[in-house]
Design a protein around this motif. Structure first.
Motif, short mmCIF file in Angstrom:
data_model
loop_
_atom_site.label_atom_id
_atom_site.label_comp_id
_atom_site.label_asym_id
_atom_site.label_seq_id
_atom_site.Cartn_x
_atom_site.Cartn_y
_atom_site.Cartn_z
N VAL A 55 0.81 -0.96 0.39
CA VAL A 55 0.51 0.12 -0.42
C VAL A 55 0.73 1.11 0.41
O VAL A 55 0.37 1.56 -0.61
N VAL A 56 1.32 1.48 0.81
CA VAL A 56 2.72 2.71 1.26
C VAL A 56 3.48 2.73 -0.28
O VAL A 56 3.31 4.14 -0.92
N THR A 57 3.82 1.42 -0.80
CA THR A 57 4.52 1.72 -2.38
C THR A 57 4.08 2.39 -3.53
O THR A 57 4.22 3.43 -4.25
N THR A 58 2.65 1.73 -3.87
CA THR A 58 1.60 2.80 -4.52
C THR A 58 1.36 3.29 -4.23
O THR A 58 1.11 4.54 -5.08
N ALA A 59 1.12 3.14 -2.97
CA ALA A 59 0.36 5.37 -2.61
C ALA A 59 1.61 6.29 -3.03
O ALA A 59 0.97 7.31 -3.30
N THR A 60 2.88 5.98 -2.75
CA THR A 60 3.89 6.55 -2.53
C THR A 60 4.62 6.93 -4.38
O THR A 60 4.92 8.29 -4.52
N ALA A 61 3.79 6.40 -5.06
CA ALA A 61 4.56 6.46 -6.22
C ALA A 61 3.32 7.80 -6.70
O ALA A 61 3.77 7.96 -7.41
N ARG A 62 1.78 6.93 -6.57
CA ARG A 62 1.25 7.74 -6.95
C ARG A 62 0.94 9.69 -6.30
O ARG A 62 1.21 10.71 -7.17
N LEU A 63 2.25 9.68 -5.41
CA LEU A 63 2.31 10.68 -5.29
C LEU A 63 3.65 11.59 -5.60
O LEU A 63 3.01 12.72 -5.81
N ILE A 64 4.64 11.08 -6.13
CA ILE A 64 5.68 11.25 -6.17
C ILE A 64 5.24 11.71 -8.05
O ILE A 64 6.32 12.35 -8.43
N ALA A 65 4.53 11.23 -8.53
CA ALA A 65 3.89 11.35 -9.94
C ALA A 65 3.19 13.35 -10.12
O ALA A 65 3.77 13.26 -11.30
N ASN A 66 3.10 13.53 -8.77
CA ASN A 66 2.28 14.83 -8.79
C ASN A 66 2.76 15.71 -7.48
O ASN A 66 1.89 15.89 -6.60
N PRO A 67 4.09 15.40 -7.70
CA PRO A 67 4.71 16.12 -5.67
C PRO A 67 3.37 17.62 -5.25
O PRO A 67 3.33 18.09 -4.72
N GLU A 68 3.21 18.35 -6.46
CA GLU A 68 3.17 19.83 -6.19
C GLU A 68 1.42 19.59 -6.02
O GLU A 68 0.92 20.31 -5.44
N GLN A 69 1.12 18.66 -6.27
CA GLN A 69 -0.72 18.41 -5.88
C GLN A 69 -1.75 19.07 -7.32
O GLN A 69 -2.33 19.90 -6.10
N LEU A 70 -0.74 20.13 -8.17
CA LEU A 70 -1.33 20.11 -8.79
C LEU A 70 -2.87 20.27 -10.18
O LEU A 70 -1.65 18.69 -10.55
N ARG A 71 -3.46 20.80 -10.36
CA ARG A 71 -3.58 19.89 -11.75
C ARG A 71 -3.35 21.10 -12.99
O ARG A 71 -2.93 22.88 -12.38
N TYR A 72 -2.34 20.30 -14.00
CA TYR A 72 -2.26 21.39 -14.64
C TYR A 72 -1.79 20.69 -16.45
O TYR A 72 -2.43 19.53 -16.76
N SER A 73 -2.11 22.27 -17.28
CA SER A 73 -1.64 21.27 -18.45
C SER A 73 -0.32 21.68 -19.18
O SER A 73 0.10 22.88 -19.32
N ALA A 74 0.46 21.28 -20.02
CA ALA A 74 0.97 21.33 -20.79
C ALA A 74 0.78 21.23 -22.42
O ALA A 74 1.57 20.20 -22.82
N GLY A 75 0.69 22.23 -23.14
CA GLY A 75 0.09 21.51 -24.77
C GLY A 75 -0.75 20.67 -24.31
O GLY A 75 -2.34 20.26 -23.34
N ALA A 76 -0.39 19.31 -24.87
CA ALA A 76 -1.95 18.05 -24.84
C ALA A 76 -1.79 17.50 -23.79
O ALA A 76 -2.68 16.96 -23.71
N VAL A 77 -0.69 17.72 -23.01
CA VAL A 77 -0.30 16.85 -21.83
C VAL A 77 -1.42 17.16 -20.71
O VAL A 77 -1.09 18.25 -20.70
N THR A 78 -2.12 16.93 -20.21
CA THR A 78 -3.05 17.13 -18.81
C THR A 78 -3.23 16.13 -17.85
O THR A 78 -2.88 15.54 -17.90
#
Length: 102
Positions: A55-78
């Motif tokens: 559980v800790v591994t999967t939750a940490t992976a999600r957290l580091i995927a977007n450490p700022e915890q913000l929604r953002y877009s860059a071109g076609a990537v959101t």
């Protein structure tokens, strides 16, 4: 003992030292949250058992995927997702160890 390198390997980037360092910083947060949620159940000497480590591994992976915890877009990537708590599967595992009032 789970380390940042373990999370980086889970993400297929075990040789990325920056990612491993970032994961190591975030692990402490996720482990503390898991320990709080289970009220210490599933932990021995402050170390999570194998199931809680997953559980800790999967939750940490999600957290580091977007450490700022913000929604953002860059071109076609959101990027819209962030760590908002435990997933359903993680909750099922953690609930096995959670001590509940009776």
């Amino acid at each position: 003992m789970i380390e940042g390198k373990d999370v980086a390997e889970f993400l297929g980037q075990g040789d990325n030292e920056e990612l491993a360092a970032l994961a190591g910083e975030h692990l402490a947060i996720i482990i503390a949250m898991a320990r709080s949620y289970t009220r210490g159940g599933g932990f021995t000497a402050n170390e999570p058992n194998e199931e809680i480590t997953a559980v800790v591994t999967t939750a940490t992976a999600r957290l580091i995927a977007n450490p700022e915890q913000l929604r953002y877009s860059a071109g076609a990537v959101t990027v819209q997702d962030s760590f908002r708590g435990w997933t359903l599967a993680e909750t099922f595992v953690l609930n096995r160890y959670r001590r509940r009032a009776q």
